[in-house]
Design a protein around this motif. Structure first.
Motif, PDB file in Angstrom:
ATOM      1  N   MET A 114       0.812  -1.218   0.000  1.00 26.29           N
ATOM      2  CA  MET A 114       0.000   0.000   0.000  1.00 26.29           C
ATOM      3  C   MET A 114       0.844   1.266   0.000  1.00 26.29           C
ATOM      4  O   MET A 114       2.027   1.245   0.377  1.00 26.29           O
ATOM      5  CB  MET A 114      -0.930   0.014   1.227  1.00 26.29           C
ATOM      6  N   ASN A 115       0.219   2.360  -0.403  1.00 28.19           N
ATOM      7  CA  ASN A 115       0.870   3.674  -0.353  1.00 28.19           C
ATOM      8  C   ASN A 115       0.967   4.142   1.105  1.00 28.19           C
ATOM      9  O   ASN A 115       0.018   3.982   1.873  1.00 28.19           O
ATOM     10  CB  ASN A 115       0.050   4.673  -1.167  1.00 28.19           C
ATOM     11  N   PRO A 116       2.101   4.703   1.511  1.00 30.55           N
ATOM     12  CA  PRO A 116       2.273   5.168   2.901  1.00 30.55           C
ATOM     13  C   PRO A 116       1.193   6.143   3.370  1.00 30.55           C
ATOM     14  O   PRO A 116       0.780   6.107   4.527  1.00 30.55           O
ATOM     15  CB  PRO A 116       3.651   5.840   2.878  1.00 30.55           C
ATOM     16  N   THR A 117       0.737   7.005   2.472  1.00 35.25           N
ATOM     17  CA  THR A 117      -0.318   7.961   2.836  1.00 35.25           C
ATOM     18  C   THR A 117      -1.596   7.240   3.230  1.00 35.25           C
ATOM     19  O   THR A 117      -2.238   7.581   4.224  1.00 35.25           O
ATOM     20  CB  THR A 117      -0.610   8.919   1.669  1.00 35.25           C
ATOM     21  N   ASP A 118      -1.963   6.217   2.446  1.00 34.84           N
ATOM     22  CA  ASP A 118      -3.181   5.456   2.742  1.00 34.84           C
ATOM     23  C   ASP A 118      -3.040   4.686   4.049  1.00 34.84           C
ATOM     24  O   ASP A 118      -3.996   4.583   4.823  1.00 34.84           O
ATOM     25  CB  ASP A 118      -3.486   4.494   1.590  1.00 34.84           C
ATOM     26  N   ILE A 119      -1.856   4.152   4.293  1.00 29.42           N
ATOM     27  CA  ILE A 119      -1.619   3.424   5.548  1.00 29.42           C
ATOM     28  C   ILE A 119      -1.806   4.355   6.737  1.00 29.42           C
ATOM     29  O   ILE A 119      -2.444   3.999   7.738  1.00 29.42           O
ATOM     30  CB  ILE A 119      -0.207   2.805   5.558  1.00 29.42           C
ATOM     31  N   ALA A 120      -1.234   5.559   6.637  1.00 24.64           N
ATOM     32  CA  ALA A 120      -1.339   6.523   7.736  1.00 24.64           C
ATOM     33  C   ALA A 120      -2.797   6.876   8.025  1.00 24.64           C
ATOM     34  O   ALA A 120      -3.209   6.936   9.191  1.00 24.64           O
ATOM     35  CB  ALA A 120      -0.549   7.782   7.407  1.00 24.64           C
ATOM     36  N   LEU A 121      -3.580   7.076   6.979  1.00 24.77           N
ATOM     37  CA  LEU A 121      -4.996   7.423   7.159  1.00 24.77           C
ATOM     38  C   LEU A 121      -5.770   6.294   7.824  1.00 24.77           C
ATOM     39  O   LEU A 121      -6.621   6.524   8.692  1.00 24.77           O
ATOM     40  CB  LEU A 121      -5.630   7.760   5.809  1.00 24.77           C
ATOM     41  N   ILE A 122      -5.463   5.048   7.441  1.00 27.79           N
ATOM     42  CA  ILE A 122      -6.162   3.901   8.036  1.00 27.79           C
ATOM     43  C   ILE A 122      -5.762   3.711   9.493  1.00 27.79           C
ATOM     44  O   ILE A 122      -6.601   3.472  10.368  1.00 27.79           O
ATOM     45  CB  ILE A 122      -5.870   2.621   7.221  1.00 27.79           C
ATOM     46  N   LEU A 123      -4.459   3.834   9.779  1.00 19.39           N
ATOM     47  CA  LEU A 123      -3.989   3.617  11.150  1.00 19.39           C
ATOM     48  C   LEU A 123      -4.494   4.688  12.114  1.00 19.39           C
ATOM     49  O   LEU A 123      -4.541   4.457  13.325  1.00 19.39           O
ATOM     50  CB  LEU A 123      -2.459   3.565  11.179  1.00 19.39           C
ATOM     51  N   GLU A 124      -4.862   5.841  11.590  1.00 20.02           N
ATOM     52  CA  GLU A 124      -5.433   6.870  12.453  1.00 20.02           C
ATOM     53  C   GLU A 124      -6.779   6.438  13.035  1.00 20.02           C
ATOM     54  O   GLU A 124      -7.225   6.974  14.050  1.00 20.02           O
ATOM     55  CB  GLU A 124      -5.593   8.185  11.678  1.00 20.02           C
ATOM     56  N   GLU A 125      -7.416   5.451  12.392  1.00 18.31           N
ATOM     57  CA  GLU A 125      -8.699   4.935  12.876  1.00 18.31           C
ATOM     58  C   GLU A 125      -8.520   3.751  13.823  1.00 18.31           C
ATOM     59  O   GLU A 125      -9.491   3.279  14.412  1.00 18.31           O
ATOM     60  CB  GLU A 125      -9.572   4.509  11.687  1.00 18.31           C
ATOM     61  N   ALA A 126      -7.304   3.242  13.944  1.00 16.52           N
ATOM     62  CA  ALA A 126      -7.048   2.080  14.805  1.00 16.52           C
ATOM     63  C   ALA A 126      -6.934   2.504  16.266  1.00 16.52           C
ATOM     64  O   ALA A 126      -6.767   3.690  16.574  1.00 16.52           O
ATOM     65  CB  ALA A 126      -5.765   1.378  14.359  1.00 16.52           C
ATOM     66  N   GLU A 127      -7.031   1.513  17.150  1.00 16.64           N
ATOM     67  CA  GLU A 127      -6.845   1.783  18.578  1.00 16.64           C
ATOM     68  C   GLU A 127      -5.407   2.236  18.816  1.00 16.64           C
ATOM     69  O   GLU A 127      -4.464   1.678  18.249  1.00 16.64           O
ATOM     70  CB  GLU A 127      -7.129   0.525  19.397  1.00 16.64           C
ATOM     71  N   ALA A 180       7.998   2.472   6.960  1.00 13.11           N
ATOM     72  CA  ALA A 180       7.585   2.943   8.290  1.00 13.11           C
ATOM     73  C   ALA A 180       7.892   4.428   8.456  1.00 13.11           C
ATOM     74  O   ALA A 180       7.086   5.191   9.004  1.00 13.11           O
ATOM     75  CB  ALA A 180       8.283   2.128   9.372  1.00 13.11           C
ATOM     76  N   ALA A 181       9.063   4.842   7.974  1.00 11.62           N
ATOM     77  CA  ALA A 181       9.444   6.252   8.088  1.00 11.62           C
ATOM     78  C   ALA A 181       8.504   7.143   7.274  1.00 11.62           C
ATOM     79  O   ALA A 181       8.094   8.220   7.724  1.00 11.62           O
ATOM     80  CB  ALA A 181      10.883   6.443   7.628  1.00 11.62           C
ATOM     81  N   GLU A 182       8.151   6.678   6.073  1.00  6.77           N
ATOM     82  CA  GLU A 182       7.228   7.456   5.244  1.00  6.77           C
ATOM     83  C   GLU A 182       5.858   7.566   5.897  1.00  6.77           C
ATOM     84  O   GLU A 182       5.238   8.638   5.913  1.00  6.77           O
ATOM     85  CB  GLU A 182       7.106   6.811   3.865  1.00  6.77           C
ATOM     86  N   VAL A 183       5.362   6.451   6.427  1.00 15.92           N
ATOM     87  CA  VAL A 183       4.068   6.461   7.109  1.00 15.92           C
ATOM     88  C   VAL A 183       4.118   7.410   8.299  1.00 15.92           C
ATOM     89  O   VAL A 183       3.193   8.194   8.522  1.00 15.92           O
ATOM     90  CB  VAL A 183       3.689   5.039   7.576  1.00 15.92           C
ATOM     91  N   PHE A 184       5.203   7.372   9.038  1.00 15.72           N
ATOM     92  CA  PHE A 184       5.368   8.231  10.217  1.00 15.72           C
ATOM     93  C   PHE A 184       5.269   9.700   9.842  1.00 15.72           C
ATOM     94  O   PHE A 184       4.667  10.499  10.562  1.00 15.72           O
ATOM     95  CB  PHE A 184       6.728   7.941  10.865  1.00 15.72           C
ATOM     96  N   SER A 185       5.823  10.080   8.698  1.00  9.03           N
ATOM     97  CA  SER A 185       5.817  11.496   8.281  1.00  9.03           C
ATOM     98  C   SER A 185       4.418  11.998   7.948  1.00  9.03           C
ATOM     99  O   SER A 185       4.180  13.198   7.957  1.00  9.03           O
ATOM    100  CB  SER A 185       6.742  11.696   7.076  1.00  9.03           C
ATOM    101  N   TYR A 186       3.477  11.069   7.673  1.00  8.38           N
ATOM    102  CA  TYR A 186       2.109  11.465   7.329  1.00  8.38           C
ATOM    103  C   TYR A 186       1.157  11.460   8.528  1.00  8.38           C
ATOM    104  O   TYR A 186       0.016  11.892   8.403  1.00  8.38           O
ATOM    105  CB  TYR A 186       1.542  10.549   6.238  1.00  8.38           C
TER     106      TYR A 186
END
Length: 453
Positions: free
Chosen positions: A24-37, A53-59
């Motif tokens: 998946m794209n890091p941006t999409d991962i970040a958006l989904i994980l924002e909904e996780a516990e 992981a670093a890219e996801v972290f930046s978003y």
């Protein structure tokens, strides 16, 4: 996909989760994980490959970044920030509390720490504050083959390799070459012979909004940043320019709506913070309404003779306010894009004068017809035969107030810009208040003159 991923997190099926996330794209991962516990975030974050992981972290939002920093070990924290580009690192550090910033800096090398501190020293609204120091620099004496070898060596650590910057003695910027230039020329061609010397650049202290506008003006993907001696010190990339334009647009909208700007998203902003951003303007505008009340009071005796005049006060004030807001928003937008400067004020006034005349005539004529057909014949709230003079008064007032409002709405933002103030502050709230007072003064004076009251 989002529901599936969140379900896998809840069921602790991390192997299958990893297989999905790595594609998946890091941006999409970040958006989904924002909904996780929140408690699951560190575990999921750890299963991602280091670079991803670093890219996801930046978003992530700032609060999520801080939560993760507190949960990660020093080794894990170092791995994340080693993968981040310099501008992303600086952006994160600017948002973190001092104790978190101190911990992050402890995990960086002395050289990187020095560069971070250097970037943090630039003014918040300057080009230097949004630039990155990771770019491809080449010497003018290099051949195409030499240049490609250097790109292979440092390309992974550079934010972009599409455009490379040719420097001379003391790192002075001489020109640019693109990957296309390198691929379409012979290996032994000297860069000095193929580089483009007409370089568009920005100074480290230039306003970041003006720098961001250059991307739209010149249709570029990266912009070199130089110091006062034309030495290349960094580049601004298009993603950072888009962020700046979005921030500035949001800030202008908030100011025009009489709200103190906030850098947090709607749901991340507390009720108390939202209250504090709105109440100062509301108090100011409430107090400024005292002037309109005083104007009405001064004509109180006149109004008792013809109370029907009171009926049309809201319509006149609202129409004039809307007319002024239209002009101000148009001019503010033109100022922000650089389409209009202070020297253009007479051209702006001339254009708005013509627009105001046409709008005022149309509104006055339509209002005249409306008062006869709608107010009198349909709703029977107004005796057109008995109060024809009053209809003329209202229509004349509408003409003059809309005309004045549009001119005021065009001039005030330009005066604010000239006085080094934010033109957005001069938009709807102030203009509406000024125009309300003008509308009442014009209305009552025309009524007194025409009706002899």
């Amino acid at each position: 996909m989002q529901e599936q991923i969140l379900s896998l997190i809840v069921d602790r099926k991390f192997q299958k989760l990893k297989q999905l996330l790595v594609e998946m794209n890091p941006t999409d991962i970040a958006l989904i994980l924002e909904e996780a516990e929140e408690k699951d975030l560190p575990v999921v974050f750890r299963i991602l490959p280091k670079e991803q992981a670093a890219e996801v972290f930046s978003y992530f939002e700032t609060d999520m970044q801080q939560f993760l920093i507190e949960k990660l070990s020093d080794t894990e924290l170092k791995e994340v920030f080693d993968e981040l580009f310099m501008d992303d690192t600086v952006d994160i550090l600017e948002e973190m509390p001092a104790n978190v910033t101190k911990r992050i800096l402890k995990q960086t090398t002395a050289e990187k720490r020095k560069m971070i501190n250097h970037l943090l020293a630039y003014p918040e609204d300057s080009a230097g504050s949004i630039m990155t120091t990771e770019y491809i620099d080449l010497k003018k004496t290099m051949t195409v083959d030499d240049a490609i070898d250097r790109i292979r060596q440092i390309g992974l650590q550079s934010e972009t390799i599409d455009t490379c910057y040719v420097i001379g003695a003391h790192r002075r910027l001489l020109g640019v070459v693109t990957i296309k230039d390198l691929l379409l020329n012979q290996k032994d061609t000297i860069l000095a012979d193929i580089m483009d010397e007409a370089v568009i650049s920005a100074n480290t202290l230039d306003d970041k909004e003006e720098v961001a506008n250059l991307f739209d003006k010149y249709d570029i993907m990266a912009l070199p940043v130089v110091d006062t001696e034309n030495r290349l010190v960094g580049i601004v990339t298009v993603d950072d320019a888009i962020d700046v334009l979005q921030e500035e647009a949001t800030e202008d909208i908030e100011k025009m709506a009489a709200i103190l700007p906030s850098d947090k998203s709607y749901f991340k902003t507390s009720v108390w913070t939202t209250f504090k951003s709105r109440i100062p303007w509301l108090l100011l505008l409430m107090i400024s309404a005292t002037f309109t009340g005083a104007i009405i009071t001064s004509f109180e005796e006149k109004l008792t003779v013809l109370p029907a005049l009171i009926t049309f006060i809201p319509m006149l004030m609202n129409t004039a306010g809307n007319g002024g807001s239209q002009s101000s928003v148009t001019v503010i937008r033109a100022l922000s894009l650089g389409d209009v400067e202070w020297r253009d004020i007479f051209r702006v006034v001339w254009k708005e004068t013509r627009v105001a005349i046409v709008c005022s005539i149309v509104l006055s004529v339509v209002n005249f017809i409306k008062m006869i057909l709608v107010d009198h014949m349909i709703f029977n709230t107004f005796d057109a035969g008995k109060y024809m003079a009053e209809i003329v008064v209202v229509s004349l007032t509408l003409f003059f107030t809309v005309f004045i409002a549009k001119i005021v709405g065009a001039i005030l933002p330009m005066l604010a810009k000239k006085c080094k103030l934010d033109p957005a502050v001069m938009a709807s709230p102030f203009i509406t208040t000024i125009v309300d007072a003008v509308a009442l003064i014009v209305y009552f004076n025309i009524a007194v003159s025409v009706l002899k009251i």
